[in-house]
Design a protein around this motif. Structure first.
Motif, PDB file in Angstrom:
ATOM      1  N   ALA B  46      35.413  44.339  40.224  1.00  0.00           N
ATOM      2  CA  ALA B  46      35.281  42.895  40.402  1.00  0.00           C
ATOM      3  C   ALA B  46      36.642  42.239  40.663  1.00  0.00           C
ATOM      4  CB  ALA B  46      34.637  42.281  39.162  1.00  0.00           C
ATOM      5  N   GLY B  47      37.702  43.003  40.486  1.00  0.00           N
ATOM      6  CA  GLY B  47      39.045  42.436  40.676  1.00  0.00           C
ATOM      7  C   GLY B  47      39.412  41.407  39.621  1.00  0.00           C
ATOM      8  N   VAL B  48      38.953  41.634  38.400  1.00  0.00           N
ATOM      9  CA  VAL B  48      39.351  40.716  37.323  1.00  0.00           C
ATOM     10  C   VAL B  48      40.107  41.502  36.250  1.00  0.00           C
ATOM     11  CG1 VAL B  48      37.311  39.272  37.732  1.00  0.00           C
ATOM     12  CG2 VAL B  48      37.277  40.983  35.907  1.00  0.00           C
ATOM     13  N   SER B  49      40.871  40.788  35.459  1.00  0.00           N
ATOM     14  CA  SER B  49      41.620  41.486  34.414  1.00  0.00           C
ATOM     15  C   SER B  49      40.653  41.905  33.312  1.00  0.00           C
ATOM     16  CB  SER B  49      42.668  40.543  33.819  1.00  0.00           C
ATOM     17  OG  SER B  49      42.021  39.558  33.030  1.00  0.00           O
ATOM     18  N   ARG B  50      41.041  42.928  32.603  1.00  0.00           N
ATOM     19  CA  ARG B  50      40.241  43.372  31.486  1.00  0.00           C
ATOM     20  C   ARG B  50      40.069  42.268  30.447  1.00  0.00           C
ATOM     21  NH1 ARG B  50      37.563  47.078  29.835  1.00  0.00           N
ATOM     22  NH2 ARG B  50      38.110  47.942  27.827  1.00  0.00           N
ATOM     23  N   GLY B  51      41.124  41.523  30.275  1.00  0.00           N
ATOM     24  CA  GLY B  51      41.083  40.425  29.307  1.00  0.00           C
ATOM     25  C   GLY B  51      40.022  39.394  29.687  1.00  0.00           C
ATOM     26  N   ALA B  52      40.046  39.006  30.954  1.00  0.00           N
ATOM     27  CA  ALA B  52      39.092  37.994  31.432  1.00  0.00           C
ATOM     28  C   ALA B  52      37.663  38.510  31.268  1.00  0.00           C
ATOM     29  CB  ALA B  52      39.360  37.680  32.894  1.00  0.00           C
ATOM     30  N   GLN B  53      37.481  39.762  31.574  1.00  0.00           N
ATOM     31  CA  GLN B  53      36.134  40.312  31.467  1.00  0.00           C
ATOM     32  C   GLN B  53      35.662  40.374  30.015  1.00  0.00           C
ATOM     33  OE1 GLN B  53      35.216  44.379  31.639  1.00  0.00           O
ATOM     34  NE2 GLN B  53      33.898  44.083  33.410  1.00  0.00           N
ATOM     35  N   LEU B  54      36.519  40.867  29.169  1.00  0.00           N
ATOM     36  CA  LEU B  54      36.149  40.994  27.749  1.00  0.00           C
ATOM     37  C   LEU B  54      35.905  39.619  27.127  1.00  0.00           C
ATOM     38  CD1 LEU B  54      38.496  43.880  26.594  1.00  0.00           C
ATOM     39  CD2 LEU B  54      36.012  43.956  26.949  1.00  0.00           C
ATOM     40  N   HIS B  55      36.603  38.621  27.646  1.00  0.00           N
ATOM     41  CA  HIS B  55      36.385  37.263  27.169  1.00  0.00           C
ATOM     42  C   HIS B  55      34.925  36.852  27.396  1.00  0.00           C
ATOM     43  CE1 HIS B  55      36.865  32.999  26.511  1.00  0.00           C
ATOM     44  NE2 HIS B  55      36.380  32.767  27.722  1.00  0.00           N
ATOM     45  N   HIS B  56      34.405  37.155  28.571  1.00  0.00           N
ATOM     46  CA  HIS B  56      33.020  36.783  28.873  1.00  0.00           C
ATOM     47  C   HIS B  56      32.007  37.745  28.249  1.00  0.00           C
ATOM     48  CE1 HIS B  56      34.089  33.563  31.520  1.00  0.00           C
ATOM     49  NE2 HIS B  56      34.843  34.348  32.274  1.00  0.00           N
ATOM     50  N   TYR B  57      32.295  39.033  28.338  1.00  0.00           N
ATOM     51  CA  TYR B  57      31.323  40.052  27.899  1.00  0.00           C
ATOM     52  C   TYR B  57      32.026  41.087  27.047  1.00  0.00           C
ATOM     53  CZ  TYR B  57      29.131  37.772  31.815  1.00  0.00           C
ATOM     54  OH  TYR B  57      28.656  36.812  32.662  1.00  0.00           O
ATOM     55  N   PRO B  58      31.960  40.933  25.741  1.00  0.00           N
ATOM     56  CA  PRO B  58      32.772  41.778  24.851  1.00  0.00           C
ATOM     57  C   PRO B  58      32.336  43.252  24.795  1.00  0.00           C
ATOM     58  CG  PRO B  58      31.404  40.236  23.602  1.00  0.00           C
ATOM     59  CD  PRO B  58      31.284  39.848  25.025  1.00  0.00           C
ATOM     60  N   THR B  59      31.100  43.568  25.147  1.00  0.00           N
ATOM     61  CA  THR B  59      30.692  44.978  25.090  1.00  0.00           C
ATOM     62  C   THR B  59      29.980  45.371  26.373  1.00  0.00           C
ATOM     63  OG1 THR B  59      28.477  44.514  24.227  1.00  0.00           O
ATOM     64  CG2 THR B  59      30.239  44.771  22.592  1.00  0.00           C
ATOM     65  N   LYS B  60      29.844  46.670  26.563  1.00  0.00           N
ATOM     66  CA  LYS B  60      29.123  47.172  27.732  1.00  0.00           C
ATOM     67  C   LYS B  60      27.680  46.687  27.715  1.00  0.00           C
ATOM     68  CE  LYS B  60      27.412  51.485  29.778  1.00  0.00           C
ATOM     69  NZ  LYS B  60      27.539  52.948  29.906  1.00  0.00           N
ATOM     70  N   SER B  61      27.040  46.724  26.552  1.00  0.00           N
ATOM     71  CA  SER B  61      25.651  46.255  26.459  1.00  0.00           C
ATOM     72  C   SER B  61      25.536  44.798  26.883  1.00  0.00           C
ATOM     73  CB  SER B  61      25.120  46.389  25.030  1.00  0.00           C
ATOM     74  OG  SER B  61      24.899  47.723  24.720  1.00  0.00           O
ATOM     75  N   ALA B  62      26.421  43.962  26.359  1.00  0.00           N
ATOM     76  CA  ALA B  62      26.385  42.531  26.688  1.00  0.00           C
ATOM     77  C   ALA B  62      26.562  42.334  28.191  1.00  0.00           C
ATOM     78  CB  ALA B  62      27.473  41.793  25.920  1.00  0.00           C
ATOM     79  N   LEU B  63      27.495  43.083  28.748  1.00  0.00           N
ATOM     80  CA  LEU B  63      27.799  42.978  30.173  1.00  0.00           C
ATOM     81  C   LEU B  63      26.585  43.352  31.016  1.00  0.00           C
ATOM     82  CD1 LEU B  63      29.871  42.765  32.517  1.00  0.00           C
ATOM     83  CD2 LEU B  63      30.399  45.174  32.129  1.00  0.00           C
ATOM     84  N   VAL B  64      25.986  44.486  30.711  1.00  0.00           N
ATOM     85  CA  VAL B  64      24.927  45.027  31.542  1.00  0.00           C
ATOM     86  C   VAL B  64      23.640  44.201  31.395  1.00  0.00           C
ATOM     87  CG1 VAL B  64      23.486  47.051  31.853  1.00  0.00           C
ATOM     88  CG2 VAL B  64      25.940  47.307  31.650  1.00  0.00           C
ATOM     89  N   MET B  65      23.377  43.749  30.177  1.00  0.00           N
ATOM     90  CA  MET B  65      22.213  42.885  29.959  1.00  0.00           C
ATOM     91  C   MET B  65      22.364  41.583  30.740  1.00  0.00           C
ATOM     92  SD  MET B  65      20.094  43.741  27.196  1.00  0.00           S
ATOM     93  CE  MET B  65      19.907  42.065  26.628  1.00  0.00           C
ATOM     94  N   ALA B  66      23.556  40.995  30.681  1.00  0.00           N
ATOM     95  CA  ALA B  66      23.795  39.739  31.400  1.00  0.00           C
ATOM     96  C   ALA B  66      23.605  39.957  32.894  1.00  0.00           C
ATOM     97  CB  ALA B  66      25.200  39.225  31.108  1.00  0.00           C
TER      98      ALA B  66
END
Lengths: 211, 211
Positions: B46-66
């Protein structure tokens, strides 16, 4: 370096080992899914040496495919045995659908689904799975036609049998994460009546009352 | 270069980042499956920093569900738009079933199936998925009833609509590893005629008249 053609004890031990490995593989698939199943875990679980296991199944794909095929054969045999005691008459269709619904929510279905999904992103596994799936699918279709005594020469009957099996597959997936049995029972109650009407009459419009 | 009137840029950037991350997650799920999808791979993609991503979606489950929820909303909107241009009359049912069959063989279905199967052996994911699935399932059922103009007060109609969606789910799975479209088209041709007859007439037994 070829091992001499020893006699049956050797061969029997080998067969017992194979069966143990295959059962352990299915258990592992059910418990941990495709990604959690490794040849090492299976060997440990089956209590066989890594060498013995690799001798029979050189790769994870080969191992898992053999396990699912083994289970499919066992299940087909079970269904045939159970089918032998089915009543004739209208109750028969209900019992056949119930038997199939049980199969499509049981361990074989779940293990196979693990493989299908893994095969989607694993070309080697997919290439091996496609012919196996086609064969198992044909067998299941033939068995269903036979158990229902359906006449596939009648228009629409073949597609209706296929739809029944695809419906059961969909219901199997719906049952993966939570117990869907109440909804499934109600839905299949309706489907059984519709299926019976279709197989008995085969007019696609519901007005003809020629018995 | 254009200029937004500032203030919102921060919030807009954040929303754009989120959308990019979710699209990258779906692409990753489709290409590599659940086990090949990691938060690191998605952030890079996605070309985003890890920090930015973790800010929105703290876990893999949260990310994938969203991501799957995002895709489900997009698809539902697409179906509603497409549905607006559907004809009335007998052709309508055929077109609705075709639309749904397309949805059940498309990327949303495949991505969701990856999650369902992974959720089976991952309790945290499963607990999060079950309510999402229930909601998406209800939505899909309601949409189908509405598009078909079905009257669920008639006996058997509700179960028949459910069976149609379960059948489509089964057909989606049958299409995972190889192109099943020819068989699916023939089967759905028969199903459409049976469904039309059931929705039009609703006699589930040919004689019973105890209402």
């Amino acid at each position: 370096m070829s091992s001499a053609p020893t006699r049956t004890p050797q061969r029997e031990r080998s067969r017992a080992t194979q069966a143990r490995v295959l059962e352990a593989t299915v258990d592992c698939l059910l418990e941990r899914g495709w990604s959690g199943t490794t040849t090492t875990v299976v060997a440990t679980r089956a209590g066989v040496s890594r060498g013995a296991q690799l001798h029979h199944y050189p790769t994870k794909s080969a191992l898992v495919m053999a396990a699912v095929e083994h289970l499919a054969e066992r299940r087909a045999a079970e269904i045939r045995t159970e089918a032998a005691s089915l009543p004739a008459g209208p109750e028969r269709l209900d019992r056949v659908i119930d038997m199939l619904a049980t199969a499509f929510t049981g361990p074989l279905f779940v293990a196979a689904l693990e493989l299908w999904v893994a095969g989607r992103t694993d070309p080697e596994l997919r290439d091996a799975l496609v012919p196996l799936e086609a064969r198992v699918g044909r067998e299941m279709h033939r068995l269903t036609v036979e158990l229902l005594g359906a006449d596939e020469r009648q228009p629409g009957v073949r597609e209706t049998i296929q739809a029944t099996l695809d419906l059961l597959r969909g219901l199997g997936v719906a049952n993966l994460l939570s117990d869907d049995s109440a909804r499934r029972t109600a839905l299949l109650g309706t489907w059984k009546r519709q299926l019976a009407a279709i197989l008995a009459a085969v007019p696609t419009t519901p007005s003809a009352s020629t018995g």
